[in-house]
Design a protein around this motif. Structure first.
Motif, PDB file in Angstrom:
ATOM      1  N   THR A   1       0.680  -1.336  -0.211  1.00  0.00           N
ATOM      2  CA  THR A   1       0.099  -0.010  -0.047  1.00  0.00           C
ATOM      3  C   THR A   1       1.028   1.268   0.054  1.00  0.00           C
ATOM      4  O   THR A   1       2.046   1.196   0.481  1.00  0.00           O
ATOM      5  N   GLU A   2       0.686   2.341  -0.545  1.00  0.00           N
ATOM      6  CA  GLU A   2       1.177   3.559  -0.697  1.00  0.00           C
ATOM      7  C   GLU A   2       0.271   4.652  -0.787  1.00  0.00           C
ATOM      8  O   GLU A   2      -0.767   4.798  -1.244  1.00  0.00           O
ATOM      9  N   THR A   3       0.643   5.659   0.378  1.00  0.00           N
ATOM     10  CA  THR A   3      -0.087   6.804   0.424  1.00  0.00           C
ATOM     11  C   THR A   3       0.858   7.918   0.153  1.00  0.00           C
ATOM     12  O   THR A   3       1.887   7.975   0.592  1.00  0.00           O
ATOM     13  N   ILE A   4       0.421   9.158  -0.582  1.00  0.00           N
ATOM     14  CA  ILE A   4       1.313  10.530  -0.495  1.00  0.00           C
ATOM     15  C   ILE A   4       0.438  11.615  -0.127  1.00  0.00           C
ATOM     16  O   ILE A   4      -0.646  11.666  -0.683  1.00  0.00           O
ATOM     17  N   SER A   5       0.824  12.252   0.612  1.00  0.00           N
ATOM     18  CA  SER A   5       0.129  13.671   0.985  1.00  0.00           C
ATOM     19  C   SER A   5       1.061  14.807   0.622  1.00  0.00           C
ATOM     20  O   SER A   5       2.192  14.760   0.824  1.00  0.00           O
ATOM     21  N   TYR A   6       0.152  15.708   0.064  1.00  0.00           N
ATOM     22  CA  TYR A   6       0.730  16.999  -0.302  1.00  0.00           C
ATOM     23  C   TYR A   6       0.246  18.165   0.341  1.00  0.00           C
ATOM     24  O   TYR A   6      -0.956  18.182   0.693  1.00  0.00           O
ATOM     25  N   ASP A   7       1.019  18.986   0.742  1.00  0.00           N
ATOM     26  CA  ASP A   7       0.398  20.152   1.456  1.00  0.00           C
ATOM     27  C   ASP A   7       1.133  21.385   0.955  1.00  0.00           C
ATOM     28  O   ASP A   7       2.510  21.690   1.315  1.00  0.00           O
ATOM     29  N   GLY A   8       0.520  22.219   0.356  1.00  0.00           N
ATOM     30  CA  GLY A   8       1.145  23.471   0.031  1.00  0.00           C
ATOM     31  C   GLY A   8       0.268  24.615  -0.638  1.00  0.00           C
ATOM     32  O   GLY A   8      -0.892  24.342  -0.772  1.00  0.00           O
ATOM     33  N   LEU A   9       0.883  25.420  -1.328  1.00  0.00           N
ATOM     34  CA  LEU A   9       0.314  26.354  -2.099  1.00  0.00           C
ATOM     35  C   LEU A   9       0.289  26.032  -3.588  1.00  0.00           C
ATOM     36  O   LEU A   9       0.884  25.064  -3.797  1.00  0.00           O
ATOM     37  N   VAL A  10      -0.108  26.943  -4.360  1.00  0.00           N
ATOM     38  CA  VAL A  10      -0.178  26.628  -5.760  1.00  0.00           C
ATOM     39  C   VAL A  10       1.023  26.182  -6.468  1.00  0.00           C
ATOM     40  O   VAL A  10       1.318  25.647  -7.417  1.00  0.00           O
ATOM     41  N   GLU A  11       2.155  26.753  -5.900  1.00  0.00           N
ATOM     42  CA  GLU A  11       3.403  26.473  -6.512  1.00  0.00           C
ATOM     43  C   GLU A  11       4.636  25.685  -5.505  1.00  0.00           C
ATOM     44  O   GLU A  11       5.443  25.047  -6.166  1.00  0.00           O
ATOM     45  N   ALA A  12       4.255  25.470  -4.284  1.00  0.00           N
ATOM     46  CA  ALA A  12       5.206  24.778  -3.533  1.00  0.00           C
ATOM     47  C   ALA A  12       4.660  24.307  -2.212  1.00  0.00           C
ATOM     48  O   ALA A  12       3.740  24.757  -1.801  1.00  0.00           O
ATOM     49  N   GLY A  13       5.269  23.330  -1.597  1.00  0.00           N
ATOM     50  CA  GLY A  13       4.854  22.626  -0.595  1.00  0.00           C
ATOM     51  C   GLY A  13       5.772  21.686   0.212  1.00  0.00           C
ATOM     52  O   GLY A  13       6.755  21.481  -0.201  1.00  0.00           O
ATOM     53  N   THR A  14       5.146  20.844   1.107  1.00  0.00           N
ATOM     54  CA  THR A  14       5.703  19.728   1.713  1.00  0.00           C
ATOM     55  C   THR A  14       4.971  18.289   1.233  1.00  0.00           C
ATOM     56  O   THR A  14       3.888  18.572   1.109  1.00  0.00           O
ATOM     57  N   PHE A  15       5.706  17.520   1.256  1.00  0.00           N
ATOM     58  CA  PHE A  15       4.949  16.063   0.897  1.00  0.00           C
ATOM     59  C   PHE A  15       5.575  14.938   1.798  1.00  0.00           C
ATOM     60  O   PHE A  15       6.543  15.223   2.408  1.00  0.00           O
ATOM     61  N   LYS A  16       4.683  13.657   2.067  1.00  0.00           N
ATOM     62  CA  LYS A  16       4.975  12.559   2.916  1.00  0.00           C
ATOM     63  C   LYS A  16       4.600  11.444   2.019  1.00  0.00           C
ATOM     64  O   LYS A  16       3.472  11.394   1.406  1.00  0.00           O
ATOM     65  N   ARG A  17       5.584  10.521   1.779  1.00  0.00           N
ATOM     66  CA  ARG A  17       5.101   9.101   1.186  1.00  0.00           C
ATOM     67  C   ARG A  17       5.074   8.027   2.252  1.00  0.00           C
ATOM     68  O   ARG A  17       6.147   7.902   2.701  1.00  0.00           O
ATOM     69  N   LEU A  18       4.083   7.491   2.325  1.00  0.00           N
ATOM     70  CA  LEU A  18       3.958   6.236   3.401  1.00  0.00           C
ATOM     71  C   LEU A  18       3.739   4.894   2.373  1.00  0.00           C
ATOM     72  O   LEU A  18       3.081   4.989   1.334  1.00  0.00           O
ATOM     73  N   ARG A  19       4.553   3.875   2.968  1.00  0.00           N
ATOM     74  CA  ARG A  19       4.372   2.613   2.145  1.00  0.00           C
ATOM     75  C   ARG A  19       4.182   1.428   3.263  1.00  0.00           C
ATOM     76  O   ARG A  19       4.958   1.502   4.222  1.00  0.00           O
ATOM     77  N   ASN A  20       3.392   0.904   3.031  1.00  0.00           N
ATOM     78  CA  ASN A  20       2.828   0.106   4.096  1.00  0.00           C
ATOM     79  C   ASN A  20       2.791   0.502   5.272  1.00  0.00           C
ATOM     80  O   ASN A  20       3.096  -0.118   6.510  1.00  0.00           O
ATOM     81  N   GLY A  21       2.113   1.851   5.533  1.00  0.00           N
ATOM     82  CA  GLY A  21       2.120   2.481   6.709  1.00  0.00           C
ATOM     83  C   GLY A  21       3.152   2.975   7.117  1.00  0.00           C
ATOM     84  O   GLY A  21       3.104   3.840   8.328  1.00  0.00           O
ATOM     85  N   ASN A  22       4.512   2.870   6.828  1.00  0.00           N
ATOM     86  CA  ASN A  22       5.591   3.509   7.040  1.00  0.00           C
ATOM     87  C   ASN A  22       6.174   4.675   6.401  1.00  0.00           C
ATOM     88  O   ASN A  22       6.043   4.563   5.105  1.00  0.00           O
ATOM     89  N   GLU A  23       6.658   5.569   7.108  1.00  0.00           N
ATOM     90  CA  GLU A  23       7.337   6.829   6.311  1.00  0.00           C
ATOM     91  C   GLU A  23       8.505   6.574   5.510  1.00  0.00           C
ATOM     92  O   GLU A  23       9.335   5.834   6.154  1.00  0.00           O
ATOM     93  N   VAL A  24       8.295   6.466   4.197  1.00  0.00           N
ATOM     94  CA  VAL A  24       9.523   6.059   3.572  1.00  0.00           C
ATOM     95  C   VAL A  24      10.302   7.543   2.795  1.00  0.00           C
ATOM     96  O   VAL A  24      11.505   7.446   2.419  1.00  0.00           O
TER      97      VAL A  24
END
Length: 146
Positions: A62-85
């Motif tokens: 399983t994999e999730t990606i979360s993006y948080d930012g404004l129209v041009e830039a921000g931060t992201f986090k990718r989790l694979r099998n529930g673990n931050e990678v």
């Protein structure tokens, strides 16, 4: 009687020019959120060369990606099998205009991938590659917005 029209016109012009040269306050607008904002869960992978499509469960993770930012830039986090990678900063560009198709540039490792968001809230990401290169037979990853 002598008229003061030339002086009045000069004074009016001077006042208008002063008013126009004054610094105007910024509109107070807030940049809109990035179109990729939110949490996205991997649903399928389509392999480039064969066009074989597999679901996330068939791929074995399983994999999730979360993006948080404004129209041009921000931060992201990718989790694979529930673990931050992976976590880091990203920027977006829209070479062809609009806001549903563009490029995500991952600033930490200078990689990029093209993206497209379709009306069914599915985010399609191309194979990630070093900035400025393309992988001709790369996979396409489909993520559903959570």
């Amino acid at each position: 009687m002598k008229t003061n029209r030339p002086k009045l016109a000069a004074l009016t012009t001077f006042l208008v020019l002063i008013a126009l040269s004054c610094e105007r306050p910024v509109c107070g607008c807030v940049s809109p959120p990035a179109p990729v904002n939110g949490v996205w869960a991997l649903t399928s992978i389509t392999y480039g060369l064969t066009q074989k499509r597999v679901t996330a469960s068939e791929a074995g993770y399983t994999e999730t990606i979360s993006y948080d930012g404004l129209v041009e830039a921000g931060t992201f986090k990718r989790l694979r099998n529930g673990n931050e990678v992976e976590t880091g900063n990203f920027s977006l560009s829209f070479p062809n205009g609009g806001n549903t198709k563009g490029i995500v540039l991952y600033l930490n490792d200078k990689t990029w991938q093209s993206f497209e968001i379709r009306s069914d809230n599915v985010l399609y990401l191309s194979e990630r590659s070093p900035h400025g290169t393309d992988i001709a037979d790369g996979a396409t990853y489909a993520y559903q917005k959570q």
